[in-house]
Enzyme design. Sequence first.
Site, PDB file in Angstrom:
ATOM      1  N   HIS A   1       2.189 -11.865  14.093  1.00 13.04           N
ATOM      2  CA  HIS A   1       3.352 -12.384  14.925  1.00 13.04           C
ATOM      3  C   HIS A   1       3.038 -13.494  15.224  1.00 13.04           C
ATOM      4  O   HIS A   1       3.802 -14.371  15.928  1.00 13.04           O
ATOM      5  CB  HIS A   1       3.606 -11.490  16.113  1.00 13.04           C
TER       6      HIS A   1
ATOM      7  N   THR B   1       0.931  -1.228   0.185  1.00  4.75           N
ATOM      8  CA  THR B   1      -0.004   0.094   0.142  1.00  4.75           C
ATOM      9  C   THR B   1       0.925   1.334   0.015  1.00  4.75           C
ATOM     10  O   THR B   1       1.845   1.411   0.733  1.00  4.75           O
ATOM     11  CB  THR B   1      -0.947  -0.018   1.050  1.00  4.75           C
TER      12      THR B   1
END
Length: 417
Positions: free
Chosen positions: A380, A328
């Site tokens: 994560h 992006t």
Amino acid sequence: MILEMKVPSPGESIKEVEIATWLVRNGDYVEKDQAIAEVDSDKATLELPAEASGIITLKADEGDAVAVGAVVCLIDTSAAKPSESAPAESKPAAEDKPASEAKPAVVETPKKEEVKAAPVADATYASGAPSPAARKILDEKNIQPSEIVGTGKDGRITKEDAVKAVPSMGTPTGGSRGSERTKLSMLRRKVAERLVSAKNETAMLTTFNEVNMTPINALRNEYKEAFKAKHGGIGLGYMSFFTKAVTRALQLFPDVNSMMDGDYKIAYDFCDISIAVSGPKGLMVPVVRNAENLTFRGIEADIKRLAIKARDGQITVDDMTGGTFTITNGGVFGSMLSTPIINPPQSGILGMHNIIERPIAVNGKVEIHPMMYVALSYDHRIIDGRESVGFLVAVKEALENPISLLCDNNPKKAFEL
């Protein structure tokens, strides 16, 4: 014959759509293949063409959610196309009459009534002047005497006027204070749902780095005109460099190119790169397929094709299905730094930002270079710090050494010149 028009399936996983806009009115005559409505799914906006010619009867309102396969309108195919009505005969104008028939209008001028103005009190030296006690209070409040209307004799500002005076903080009246309540499109609601889901259901973390854009700027300045002339007006932009750098880094750190599925990890040996673009209906994320095999020209051409489709509202569900990693670019809007949100079910997203000249240390000396902050948000649960930081460093290395790491030491060949 009455033809029932049903909602076609825009994609395999889509069960309902929303009527965004009717392009025709109830009772209109429509031609076959004429666009009669725009429908929103949770992935794209599509046009609904008429299946036959005839008089249309609408069976759903704008904003209605309609199941795939449901009837949205009827078309009377036996109805004849209405002919255009002949123009009405014009009536002779008054000025076309013979002069003998024309009679001058007599207009009586009403008499004006005399209005006597109310007597105005003569201003005196005391008008608007504060008394000594009032002036002291006004000075303490930092209020000008001209802001106070005195109630004393001849308009004098009294001590009581000064005590009651309040410093002006502006007034809320006189400006627009309207509001409008608008229902979000199905696409916008789905984007919102997915973003909230990504924040709530992933262990999202963001790591940052900065990139010296001098080498890429030098390459673009040297080859962009030849590139554009050679490839039919396709520009050599930053996105092809970033896409090439990302696909290289994904191959070095494959965990970033994977996603979770319950208790399992799905790893991909290809790089389908989702490119976030701003369209008329909101954020859209079309996919560049197998970007690891594309040349600079191939990437730029595919991004241009998808961007035009998004801008024109022609993007399809297939164009946005899949994707293993997202890029992006908030820099086009002036963003200096951000923490992009993961595009689920993907595990990583790279945020680009604006390029600003800043002083940096180069070989012990301070130099000014065009710098860009880059951000990697990652899940994560599946990507550890070593992989995430290593991935972003690999992107930085490729962007700062594009000739050797992205062009195989031969820019002309890489750019197909």
